[in-house]
Design a protein around this motif. Structure first.
Motif, PDB file in Angstrom:
ATOM      1  N   SER A 206     -66.148 -34.677  31.542  1.00 40.94           N
ATOM      2  CA  SER A 206     -66.245 -34.573  33.002  1.00 40.94           C
ATOM      3  C   SER A 206     -65.304 -35.560  33.672  1.00 40.94           C
ATOM      4  CB  SER A 206     -67.680 -34.834  33.457  1.00 40.94           C
ATOM      5  OG  SER A 206     -68.553 -33.827  33.001  1.00 40.94           O
ATOM      6  N   ALA A 207     -65.225 -36.774  33.130  1.00 36.57           N
ATOM      7  CA  ALA A 207     -64.341 -37.791  33.715  1.00 36.57           C
ATOM      8  C   ALA A 207     -62.882 -37.389  33.570  1.00 36.57           C
ATOM      9  CB  ALA A 207     -64.591 -39.140  33.041  1.00 36.57           C
ATOM     10  N   VAL A 208     -62.533 -36.771  32.443  1.00 36.95           N
ATOM     11  CA  VAL A 208     -61.158 -36.307  32.245  1.00 36.95           C
ATOM     12  C   VAL A 208     -60.825 -35.206  33.246  1.00 36.95           C
ATOM     13  CG1 VAL A 208     -59.602 -35.113  30.654  1.00 36.95           C
ATOM     14  CG2 VAL A 208     -61.048 -36.979  29.816  1.00 36.95           C
ATOM     15  N   PHE A 209     -61.715 -34.255  33.419  1.00 36.33           N
ATOM     16  CA  PHE A 209     -61.468 -33.189  34.392  1.00 36.33           C
ATOM     17  C   PHE A 209     -61.393 -33.748  35.807  1.00 36.33           C
ATOM     18  CE2 PHE A 209     -61.910 -29.911  31.273  1.00 36.33           C
ATOM     19  CZ  PHE A 209     -61.401 -28.757  31.858  1.00 36.33           C
ATOM     20  N   ASP A 210     -62.262 -34.688  36.128  1.00 36.31           N
ATOM     21  CA  ASP A 210     -62.223 -35.288  37.466  1.00 36.31           C
ATOM     22  C   ASP A 210     -60.864 -35.933  37.734  1.00 36.31           C
ATOM     23  OD1 ASP A 210     -64.801 -34.511  37.990  1.00 36.31           O
ATOM     24  OD2 ASP A 210     -65.693 -36.471  37.550  1.00 36.31           O
ATOM     25  N   ALA A 211     -60.271 -36.509  36.706  1.00 37.74           N
ATOM     26  CA  ALA A 211     -59.008 -37.231  36.879  1.00 37.74           C
ATOM     27  C   ALA A 211     -57.788 -36.322  36.819  1.00 37.74           C
ATOM     28  CB  ALA A 211     -58.884 -38.317  35.806  1.00 37.74           C
ATOM     29  N   LEU A 212     -57.858 -35.236  36.041  1.00 35.49           N
ATOM     30  CA  LEU A 212     -56.653 -34.475  35.731  1.00 35.49           C
ATOM     31  C   LEU A 212     -56.655 -33.017  36.184  1.00 35.49           C
ATOM     32  CD1 LEU A 212     -55.971 -35.701  32.062  1.00 35.49           C
ATOM     33  CD2 LEU A 212     -54.898 -36.519  34.170  1.00 35.49           C
ATOM     34  N   TYR A 213     -57.805 -32.446  36.457  1.00 31.89           N
ATOM     35  CA  TYR A 213     -57.852 -31.016  36.785  1.00 31.89           C
ATOM     36  C   TYR A 213     -57.149 -30.748  38.111  1.00 31.89           C
ATOM     37  CZ  TYR A 213     -59.771 -26.352  37.618  1.00 31.89           C
ATOM     38  OH  TYR A 213     -59.919 -25.007  37.860  1.00 31.89           O
ATOM     39  N   ARG A 214     -56.281 -29.760  38.100  1.00 31.48           N
ATOM     40  CA  ARG A 214     -55.420 -29.499  39.265  1.00 31.48           C
ATOM     41  C   ARG A 214     -55.856 -28.281  40.068  1.00 31.48           C
ATOM     42  NH1 ARG A 214     -51.414 -30.240  34.769  1.00 31.48           N
ATOM     43  NH2 ARG A 214     -50.800 -32.426  34.817  1.00 31.48           N
ATOM     44  N   GLY A 215     -57.006 -27.749  39.758  1.00 28.68           N
ATOM     45  CA  GLY A 215     -57.461 -26.564  40.463  1.00 28.68           C
ATOM     46  C   GLY A 215     -57.064 -25.298  39.740  1.00 28.68           C
ATOM     47  N   ASP A 216     -57.638 -24.195  40.161  1.00 35.19           N
ATOM     48  CA  ASP A 216     -57.427 -22.922  39.474  1.00 35.19           C
ATOM     49  C   ASP A 216     -55.968 -22.506  39.431  1.00 35.19           C
ATOM     50  OD1 ASP A 216     -60.129 -22.771  39.033  1.00 35.19           O
ATOM     51  OD2 ASP A 216     -60.522 -21.525  40.784  1.00 35.19           O
ATOM     52  N   ALA A 217     -55.190 -22.897  40.437  1.00 36.89           N
ATOM     53  CA  ALA A 217     -53.791 -22.451  40.495  1.00 36.89           C
ATOM     54  C   ALA A 217     -52.845 -23.372  39.727  1.00 36.89           C
ATOM     55  CB  ALA A 217     -53.337 -22.357  41.951  1.00 36.89           C
ATOM     56  N   GLY A 218     -53.322 -24.548  39.330  1.00 35.63           N
ATOM     57  CA  GLY A 218     -52.451 -25.509  38.661  1.00 35.63           C
ATOM     58  C   GLY A 218     -52.333 -25.260  37.175  1.00 35.63           C
ATOM     59  N   ALA A 219     -51.241 -25.717  36.587  1.00 34.26           N
ATOM     60  CA  ALA A 219     -51.065 -25.610  35.140  1.00 34.26           C
ATOM     61  C   ALA A 219     -52.075 -26.511  34.449  1.00 34.26           C
ATOM     62  CB  ALA A 219     -49.644 -26.018  34.754  1.00 34.26           C
ATOM     63  N   PRO A 220     -52.595 -26.092  33.292  1.00 26.32           N
ATOM     64  CA  PRO A 220     -53.567 -26.936  32.591  1.00 26.32           C
ATOM     65  C   PRO A 220     -52.969 -28.278  32.203  1.00 26.32           C
ATOM     66  CG  PRO A 220     -53.505 -24.700  31.665  1.00 26.32           C
ATOM     67  CD  PRO A 220     -52.339 -24.814  32.596  1.00 26.32           C
ATOM     68  N   PHE A 221     -53.747 -29.326  32.359  1.00 26.95           N
ATOM     69  CA  PHE A 221     -53.268 -30.635  31.901  1.00 26.95           C
ATOM     70  C   PHE A 221     -53.152 -30.610  30.379  1.00 26.95           C
ATOM     71  CE2 PHE A 221     -57.853 -30.881  32.764  1.00 26.95           C
ATOM     72  CZ  PHE A 221     -58.369 -31.284  31.541  1.00 26.95           C
ATOM     73  N   SER A 222     -52.281 -31.451  29.862  1.00 21.76           N
ATOM     74  CA  SER A 222     -51.909 -31.390  28.451  1.00 21.76           C
ATOM     75  C   SER A 222     -52.611 -32.463  27.630  1.00 21.76           C
ATOM     76  CB  SER A 222     -50.395 -31.567  28.308  1.00 21.76           C
ATOM     77  OG  SER A 222     -50.031 -32.898  28.654  1.00 21.76           O
ATOM     78  N   LEU A 223     -52.440 -32.362  26.322  1.00 20.24           N
ATOM     79  CA  LEU A 223     -52.940 -33.395  25.425  1.00 20.24           C
ATOM     80  C   LEU A 223     -52.315 -34.744  25.760  1.00 20.24           C
ATOM     81  CD1 LEU A 223     -54.392 -34.456  22.899  1.00 20.24           C
ATOM     82  CD2 LEU A 223     -52.498 -33.552  21.535  1.00 20.24           C
ATOM     83  N   ASP A 224     -51.024 -34.750  26.020  1.00 20.97           N
ATOM     84  CA  ASP A 224     -50.355 -36.001  26.382  1.00 20.97           C
ATOM     85  C   ASP A 224     -50.920 -36.586  27.679  1.00 20.97           C
ATOM     86  OD1 ASP A 224     -48.758 -36.036  24.145  1.00 20.97           O
ATOM     87  OD2 ASP A 224     -47.024 -35.122  25.144  1.00 20.97           O
TER      88      ASP A 224
END
Length: 270
Positions: A206-224
């Motif tokens: 949840s903390a990772v998504f809170d920090a990195l999730y860009r919304g439905d239209a954004g590209a998925p955040f990566s492993l890096d």
């Protein structure tokens, strides 16, 4: 030739019941994971393989809303679930990605599948798990459907039925086993945990998504992106760090010939 990615999911998880439906960035965790899987560039179809238990009706409903296939089978015989899902879809290749990988990087999926298809004549089974080097929660395994049917006919041990693929990687003299290692010679399998089995794992994800999730239209955040985040935010990494390196192997070391004690930790839960 058709490739089917099977995401096995059910509500009856023993350690964290209902984990696939926990909220994550405003949607169920399983939905967010499906979004990451379908973002891979390799052509494939996705099937959510769940059980016949009434509690898993919610998973079927979610799969319908997400526009992906679904299959229902035995709650514990995941090997049979994968085989029958493949048969229903007419698949030539089956990819196993468990539903406890909501942070899986689409590029990792592409890397493993690209390696397999570029070297198909040399391997019967390819994964990025044997031996593990990626952060736990980036699990990708691929095998031809005909060999999966062979496993279904011959596999008799409970762990082979429950975990789908040990029939292959436990027989390296019989099957040609390929492995895709994490880049740069790194081994992050015992130090970084991106999977979900415990409440602390959910807090981390949840903390990772809170920090990195860009919304439905954004590209998925990566492993890096995740690795960079936990380097900058040790408070996030600490959320589930006590479980780093803890895997299901720990309960079957006496039964697995290709797994050594160094490949798993006992963990505070055991």
């Amino acid at each position: 030739m058709k490739t089917l990615v099977v995401v096995q999911a059910r509500m009856g998880s023993s350690r964290l019941p209902g984990k696939v439906m926990l909220p994550l960035a405003g949607a169920p965790l399983l939905q967010r994971m499906i979004e990451r899987v379908v973002a891979a560039k390799t052509p494939f179809e996705v099937c959510v393989a769940t059980s016949t238990e009434p509690l898993d009706d919610a998973i079927v409903e979610l799969a319908d809303k997400a526009g992906v296939r679904w299959h229902r089978g035995d709650p514990l015989d995941c090997l049979k679930r994968h085989v029958t899902a493949a048969d229903e879809a007419g698949a030539d290749y089956v990819v196993k990605i468990p539903s406890d990988c909501p942070l899986i990087d689409p590029a990792v999926i592409d890397e493993v599948l690209s390696f397999y298809f570029a070297n198909e004549a040399s391997f019967d089974f390819v994964s990025n798990l044997h031996p593990p080097t990626w952060p736990d929660g980036n699990d990708v395994e691929i095998v031809p459907a005909e060999l999966l049917r062979l496993a279904d006919r011959e596999a008799s041990r409970q762990l082979e039925r429950e975990h789908t693929t040990p029939f292959f990687w436990e027989q390296p003299a019989r099957f040609r086993i390929g492995n895709v290692r994490c880049g740069g010679g790194k081994d992050l399998s015992m130090s970084h945990r991106f999977t979900i089995d415990y409440p602390d794992d959910y807090r981390f994800i949840s903390a990772v998504f809170d920090a990195l999730y860009r919304g439905d239209a954004g590209a998925p955040f990566s492993l890096d992106d995740i690795l960079s985040l936990v380097e900058k935010r040790p408070d996030i990494r600490a959320l589930n760090e006590k479980y780093a390196g803890v895997s299901w192997y720990r309960n079957h070391l006496q039964d697995l010939s290709t797994i050594t004690p160094e490949m798993t930790r006992t963990g505070p839960s055991s």
